[in-house]
Design a protein around this motif. Structure first.
Motif, PDB file in Angstrom:
ATOM      1  N   ARG A  35      -1.047   6.843  14.262  1.00  0.00           N
ATOM      2  CA  ARG A  35      -2.069   6.701  13.214  1.00  0.00           C
ATOM      3  C   ARG A  35      -1.726   5.529  12.290  1.00  0.00           C
ATOM      4  O   ARG A  35      -0.610   5.038  12.302  1.00  0.00           O
ATOM      5  CB  ARG A  35      -2.128   7.979  12.383  1.00  0.00           C
ATOM      6  CG  ARG A  35      -2.617   9.176  13.165  1.00  0.00           C
ATOM      7  CD  ARG A  35      -2.304  10.462  12.462  1.00  0.00           C
ATOM      8  NE  ARG A  35      -0.871  10.684  12.355  1.00  0.00           N
ATOM      9  CZ  ARG A  35      -0.311  11.655  11.649  1.00  0.00           C
ATOM     10  NH1 ARG A  35      -1.066  12.480  10.973  1.00  0.00           N
ATOM     11  NH2 ARG A  35       0.997  11.796  11.604  1.00  0.00           N
ATOM     12  N   PHE A  36      -2.721   5.169  11.495  1.00  0.00           N
ATOM     13  CA  PHE A  36      -2.511   4.146  10.466  1.00  0.00           C
ATOM     14  C   PHE A  36      -2.599   4.822   9.103  1.00  0.00           C
ATOM     15  O   PHE A  36      -3.465   5.672   8.898  1.00  0.00           O
ATOM     16  CB  PHE A  36      -3.587   3.059  10.550  1.00  0.00           C
ATOM     17  CG  PHE A  36      -3.503   2.219  11.780  1.00  0.00           C
ATOM     18  CD1 PHE A  36      -2.502   1.267  11.911  1.00  0.00           C
ATOM     19  CD2 PHE A  36      -4.402   2.369  12.822  1.00  0.00           C
ATOM     20  CE1 PHE A  36      -2.410   0.487  13.049  1.00  0.00           C
ATOM     21  CE2 PHE A  36      -4.320   1.605  13.959  1.00  0.00           C
ATOM     22  CZ  PHE A  36      -3.324   0.658  14.071  1.00  0.00           C
ATOM     23  N   PHE A  37      -1.708   4.434   8.227  1.00  0.00           N
ATOM     24  CA  PHE A  37      -1.729   4.978   6.875  1.00  0.00           C
ATOM     25  C   PHE A  37      -1.861   3.857   5.855  1.00  0.00           C
ATOM     26  O   PHE A  37      -1.303   2.773   6.040  1.00  0.00           O
ATOM     27  CB  PHE A  37      -0.432   5.751   6.585  1.00  0.00           C
ATOM     28  CG  PHE A  37      -0.304   7.022   7.378  1.00  0.00           C
ATOM     29  CD1 PHE A  37      -0.924   8.179   6.958  1.00  0.00           C
ATOM     30  CD2 PHE A  37       0.419   7.048   8.553  1.00  0.00           C
ATOM     31  CE1 PHE A  37      -0.827   9.348   7.689  1.00  0.00           C
ATOM     32  CE2 PHE A  37       0.531   8.214   9.291  1.00  0.00           C
ATOM     33  CZ  PHE A  37      -0.098   9.364   8.856  1.00  0.00           C
ATOM     34  N   GLY A  38      -2.576   4.159   4.790  1.00  0.00           N
ATOM     35  CA  GLY A  38      -2.671   3.208   3.684  1.00  0.00           C
ATOM     36  C   GLY A  38      -1.499   3.422   2.730  1.00  0.00           C
ATOM     37  O   GLY A  38      -0.717   4.355   2.890  1.00  0.00           O
ATOM     38  N   ASN A  39      -1.398   2.559   1.754  1.00  0.00           N
ATOM     39  CA  ASN A  39      -0.301   2.634   0.796  1.00  0.00           C
ATOM     40  C   ASN A  39      -0.880   2.844  -0.604  1.00  0.00           C
ATOM     41  O   ASN A  39      -1.515   1.939  -1.143  1.00  0.00           O
ATOM     42  CB  ASN A  39       0.503   1.321   0.856  1.00  0.00           C
ATOM     43  CG  ASN A  39       1.627   1.293  -0.149  1.00  0.00           C
ATOM     44  OD1 ASN A  39       2.061   2.339  -0.637  1.00  0.00           O
ATOM     45  ND2 ASN A  39       2.100   0.098  -0.476  1.00  0.00           N
ATOM     46  N   THR A  40      -0.657   4.012  -1.178  1.00  0.00           N
ATOM     47  CA  THR A  40      -1.235   4.279  -2.500  1.00  0.00           C
ATOM     48  C   THR A  40      -0.219   4.062  -3.624  1.00  0.00           C
ATOM     49  O   THR A  40      -0.514   4.373  -4.774  1.00  0.00           O
ATOM     50  CB  THR A  40      -1.799   5.715  -2.585  1.00  0.00           C
ATOM     51  OG1 THR A  40      -0.785   6.612  -2.145  1.00  0.00           O
ATOM     52  CG2 THR A  40      -3.029   5.876  -1.736  1.00  0.00           C
ATOM     53  N   GLN A  41       0.936   3.540  -3.260  1.00  0.00           N
ATOM     54  CA  GLN A  41       1.932   3.233  -4.295  1.00  0.00           C
ATOM     55  C   GLN A  41       1.387   2.155  -5.221  1.00  0.00           C
ATOM     56  O   GLN A  41       0.933   1.119  -4.745  1.00  0.00           O
ATOM     57  CB  GLN A  41       3.191   2.671  -3.646  1.00  0.00           C
ATOM     58  CG  GLN A  41       4.268   3.682  -3.449  1.00  0.00           C
ATOM     59  CD  GLN A  41       5.490   3.079  -2.789  1.00  0.00           C
ATOM     60  OE1 GLN A  41       5.547   1.904  -2.490  1.00  0.00           O
ATOM     61  NE2 GLN A  41       6.468   3.911  -2.557  1.00  0.00           N
ATOM     62  N   ILE A  42       1.448   2.389  -6.518  1.00  0.00           N
ATOM     63  CA  ILE A  42       1.020   1.316  -7.410  1.00  0.00           C
ATOM     64  C   ILE A  42       2.227   0.559  -7.957  1.00  0.00           C
ATOM     65  O   ILE A  42       2.088  -0.487  -8.559  1.00  0.00           O
ATOM     66  CB  ILE A  42       0.108   1.822  -8.560  1.00  0.00           C
ATOM     67  CG1 ILE A  42       0.757   2.967  -9.309  1.00  0.00           C
ATOM     68  CG2 ILE A  42      -1.248   2.195  -8.036  1.00  0.00           C
ATOM     69  CD1 ILE A  42       0.030   3.312 -10.583  1.00  0.00           C
ATOM     70  N   ASP A  95       4.921  11.024  21.107  1.00  0.00           N
ATOM     71  CA  ASP A  95       3.747  10.610  20.328  1.00  0.00           C
ATOM     72  C   ASP A  95       3.853   9.136  19.954  1.00  0.00           C
ATOM     73  O   ASP A  95       4.958   8.609  19.808  1.00  0.00           O
ATOM     74  CB  ASP A  95       3.622  11.448  19.053  1.00  0.00           C
ATOM     75  CG  ASP A  95       3.129  12.861  19.364  1.00  0.00           C
ATOM     76  OD1 ASP A  95       2.642  13.064  20.486  1.00  0.00           O
ATOM     77  OD2 ASP A  95       3.252  13.733  18.496  1.00  0.00           O
ATOM     78  N   GLY A  96       2.692   8.516  19.801  1.00  0.00           N
ATOM     79  CA  GLY A  96       2.671   7.108  19.404  1.00  0.00           C
ATOM     80  C   GLY A  96       3.238   6.926  18.004  1.00  0.00           C
ATOM     81  O   GLY A  96       3.269   7.869  17.208  1.00  0.00           O
ATOM     82  N   ALA A  97       3.678   5.735  17.731  1.00  0.00           N
ATOM     83  CA  ALA A  97       4.278   5.458  16.414  1.00  0.00           C
ATOM     84  C   ALA A  97       3.197   5.424  15.342  1.00  0.00           C
ATOM     85  O   ALA A  97       2.072   4.997  15.600  1.00  0.00           O
ATOM     86  CB  ALA A  97       4.997   4.118  16.474  1.00  0.00           C
ATOM     87  N   ASP A  98       3.545   5.908  14.167  1.00  0.00           N
ATOM     88  CA  ASP A  98       2.637   5.820  13.018  1.00  0.00           C
ATOM     89  C   ASP A  98       2.911   4.510  12.283  1.00  0.00           C
ATOM     90  O   ASP A  98       4.070   4.167  12.031  1.00  0.00           O
ATOM     91  CB  ASP A  98       2.861   6.996  12.055  1.00  0.00           C
ATOM     92  CG  ASP A  98       2.300   8.281  12.634  1.00  0.00           C
ATOM     93  OD1 ASP A  98       1.371   8.202  13.452  1.00  0.00           O
ATOM     94  OD2 ASP A  98       2.805   9.364  12.272  1.00  0.00           O
TER      95      ASP A  98
END
Lengths: 651, 122
Positions: free
Chosen positions: A56-63, A232-235
């Motif tokens: 999967r792809f993940f976004g980055n919510t770190q500010i 499993d595929g890499a995230d």
């Protein structure tokens, strides 16, 4: 025959038969043992595929770096069902009735379903990607119907599959892309359509496993033997912040609509490490509807990440970069013990219109008699830079200038961002020829280059080049990847550290000049972010059309960063082909200062608020605002001073 | 045959039969458990899939675009983004605060309660 002989004969016959039996046993057990064991195994054991999940792809919510953040998925594999029929198992009389009912349930015309059911086949796919609720609805009708009419239950059946689903719909569509609905028929593997899905396919797809079951009439018996564990595929964790992306997408969409443009993009990058924070492009591409785009030739182009595949002539956004090379030339001459090329504060005459090697007239939008470096950037003067470039080429040669554009700003070479089909751009080379036989570098080339014409750059190259100014002299490696996690282990490839390419003093001086552009008297005053400091430059480049420049078609752009003193991001806003028109009270709306600069302001203001950046110019608001105190506002004193000198020099 | 030997043999046979029965029972229970594995595995998979589907629905609802739309509405207009310096970050399971901690006149920090918790360190 005598009884004794008869007994001997019978015994011999029995012995022979027994021997034959032994021989047969020997043949079965010893000679063909492996073959029969294999057949028996095939009859009793069943190999089951243990499916691996695509990464999967993940976004980055770190500010802020180091702050905790929730992983926000950009894509999720949601279980869905494909509906199949076995027409051979359905008695002829029921086909029409089944067709009608299925048509009602799955909203497919009954003639289409009937055509499938009339085929002599054991497997016809009737519908893809049904929700579990729909599956249940079909089963609720089908099971009693099949029982009542003595049709095998598996004449209608489902196959489970995972569908790439996008919780944020169109967001980041061109960058993520998707996979085809149908897998590869031979390998059973996903077929990516482009973007990150294609570039990281090897990492994302993982590897299916195998497990062994024992067959039994009623139940499969788990042997517990896993021959091959599924991997499993890499995230992939991206640097993209979903909220900044949403802000950028809203901002650029509004700007494109307002300017009547064909499209546009807005890209935000952290100038400290090259992390891409947002990459918005209009028109949008919805990965879930990829078929619509690929089936319509007019939409195929919208599936590309134009910021890296399509190059543009950067126009005036290149002027501050050229100016920094002029300052660098001063340092070069200082080292050689020669007089400098120019003094940034000196008064240079800028009313000349013809230059050596250039047959066409060269002029500014407005005539200025004298300018210094700050005024030249503020007013985006072509003549001022031409005066300097003549001297530069005369004293250091064309190769020196070209080499600096490449080595300092990385123009003319791929940035290496993790997306397929990046264009390297183009800078003419002295002495080299085009395929047509014409020289790449001729007399007028330096004048064109300093104005951002006659070279091609992609948006990421432009962003990276401006990052050098923003971070005061370091060339960074743009990246979309924060980390890659495979089976719980981080396998992120190392990210090259920023390297110094420009003295901090030169970068600081140019930043000072670009700050004038967004202040009163500058070409980009509409980009002024209230409450914050910013620096930037507009451009309105004529587009190449039918072998020449079209005066009515433009690529308008704004590149800048904020806050100017400690930049949190560099932002490029590109508006492709804004409508060429004149509006009373506004003027020509296709200029970068009119269509791209306001978009920069809108996106940057919201982005700074979201990132929790405290205002560094708390009184920098327009007159009438209660927070406004222009005497205290950043760079206003310098701007007034510059305006005063300009007036003295130009009347 | 002696009587004692007969009794011993009988006891031994009973013990063997008992142990054999127990072994069979154990085998049966193991087989029953193994029969349950595929069903349980598929049930677990279904629960996981449902969980993924629900999470997807939640994520779709929490689409940043939707949140930005909500932010524009009148009832949420009082909400402001905090400055990064106002964000207090707590370590999981302990009252430790990033950066300099406020200290009262007596030098004790026991009175301090963080006004805002954004999250815990992962």
């Amino acid at each position: 025959m005598k009884p004794r002989n008869r007994l001997a004969t019978i015994s011999l016959a029995l012995l022979t038969l027994f021997s034959l039996l032994i021989v047969r046993f020997y043949q079965i057990q010893i000679i063909e043992g492996a073959k029969w064991a294999r057949i028996a195994k095939g009859q009793h054991e069943l190999l089951v595929t243990l499916p691996a999940k695509r990464g999967r792809f993940f976004g980055n919510t770190q500010i802020k770096k180091g702050h905790p953040a929730r992983d926000t998925p950009y894509v999720t594999d949601v279980v869905k069902f494909h509906l199949y029929a076995d027409p051979m198992a359905i008695k002829g009389g029921f086909k029409e009735e089944i067709g009608l009912k299925l048509s009602e349930l799955i909203a497919v015309p009954s003639p289409v379903i009937n055509s499938h059911l009339s085929r002599k086949s054991r497997s016809r796919k009737l519908m893809m990607w049904l929700d579990p609720e729909k599956k249940k609805e079909i089963e609720t009708w089908w099971h009693p119907f099949a029982r009542l009419n003595r049709i095998p239950k598996n004449a209608i059946y489902f196959i489970q599959d995972y569908k790439r689903s996008y919780p944020f719909d169109k967001q980041l569509g061109q960058v993520l892309h998707t996979v085809c609905d149908e897998r590869d028929h031979k390998t059973g593997e996903w077929l990516p359509t482009g973007g990150l899905e294609m570039l990281f396919d090897d990492l994302l797809k993982g590897k299916n496993g195998k497990s062994l079951l024992l067959r039994s009439p009623r139940h499969p018996l788990d042997t517990g033997i896993v021959l091959e564990e599924p991997v499993d595929g890499a995230d992939i964790h991206l640097t993209i912040n979903p909220y900044l992306q949403a802000i950028a997408e809203e901002g650029i969409e509004e700007a494109v609509i307002k300017s009547g443009a064909k499209g546009g993009y807005a890209i935000l990058m952290d100038p400290e490490d090259g992390a891409i924070l947002a990459m918005a492009q209009v028109p949008f591409f919805r990965p879930a509807e990829y078929r619509t785009y690929y089936n319509d030739p007019s939409l195929v182009n919208e599936t590309k990440v134009k910021g890296i595949t399509d190059c543009l002539e950067p126009g005036s956004t290149l002027k501050p970069l050229t100016m920094s090379i002029m300052l660098l030339a001063n340092e070069e001459f200082k080292k050689r013990g020669e007089p400098p090329l120019f003094d940034p504060d000196e008064m240079i005459r800028t009313d000349r219109r013809f230059f050596p090697g250039r047959s066409k007239e060269l002029k500014d939008v407005r005539l200025h008699t004298y300018l210094n470096m700050d005024m030249a950037i503020q007013k985006s003067s072509n003549v001022y830079l031409s005066e300097l470039v003549v001297k530069l080429i005369e004293r250091l040669g064309p190769n020196w200038y070209r080499e600096k554009l490449t080595s300092i700003y990385g123009l003319g070479e791929k940035t290496g961002i993790e997306l397929p089909a990046e264009s390297p751009g183009f800078i003419p080379t002295p002495g080299k020829k085009y395929a047509s036989g014409l020289l790449q570098w001729s007399g007028p080339t330096p004048y064109s280059l300093m104005m951002g014409y006659n070279l091609q750059v992609n948006a990421i190259q432009l962003l990276r080049a401006w990052s050098v100014l923003a971070n005061r002299g370091h060339l960074v490696q743009p990246t979309l990847i924060r980390k890659i996690v495979k089976e719980g282990e981080e396998i992120t490839p190392p990210h090259p550290a920023p390297r110094r390419v420009l003295p901090a003093s030169v970068a600081e001086r140019i930043v000072g000049s670009t700050k004038y552009a967004t202040k009163p008297g500058g070409s980009a005053f509409r980009a002024d972010i209230y409450g914050y400091t910013e620096a930037g430059k507009t451009s309105t480049a004529e587009k190449l059309d039918k072998g020449g420049y079209n005066k009515k078609r433009h690529f308008s752009c704004f590149v800048g960063f904020a806050p100017a003193n400690k930049p949190r991001f560099v932002l490029v806003v590109g508006i492709d082909d804004p409508v060429y028109r004149y509006l009373p009270g506004i003027g020509r709306t296709h200029y970068g200062g009119k269509c791209a600069a306001p978009a920069f302001k809108a996106i940057a203001t919201r982005a700074l608020h979201y990132l929790g950046v405290a205002p560094d110019d708390p009184t920098g608001y327009p007159k009438g605002d209660p927070r406004s105190d222009l005497d205290e506002a950043d760079w206003m004193e310098e701007t007034r001073e510059l305006a005063k000198i300009y007036k003295e020099w130009n009347g | 045959m002696k009587r004692g030997t007969l009794i011993k043999s009988f006891a031994l046979m009973v013990l063997c039969v008992f142990l054999f029965t127990k072994t069979l029972e154990k085998q049966n229970s193991v087989t029953a458990a193994r029969l349950e594995i595929p069903a349980l595995r598929s049930e677990l998979r279904a629960i996981n899939e449902e969980n993924t589907r629900l999470q997807y629905t939640v994520d779709a609802f929490e689409n940043p675009e939707t949140l930005l739309e909500l932010l524009r509405q009148q009832e949420y207009s009082h909400l402001k983004h905090p400055f990064i310096s106002q964000v207090v970050c707590l370590k999981e399971g302990a009252l430790e605060i990033d950066g300099p901690q406020p200290v009262d006149k007596a030098g004790s920090q026991s009175w301090f309660k963080p006004p805002l918790v954004i999250g815990a360190h992962q």
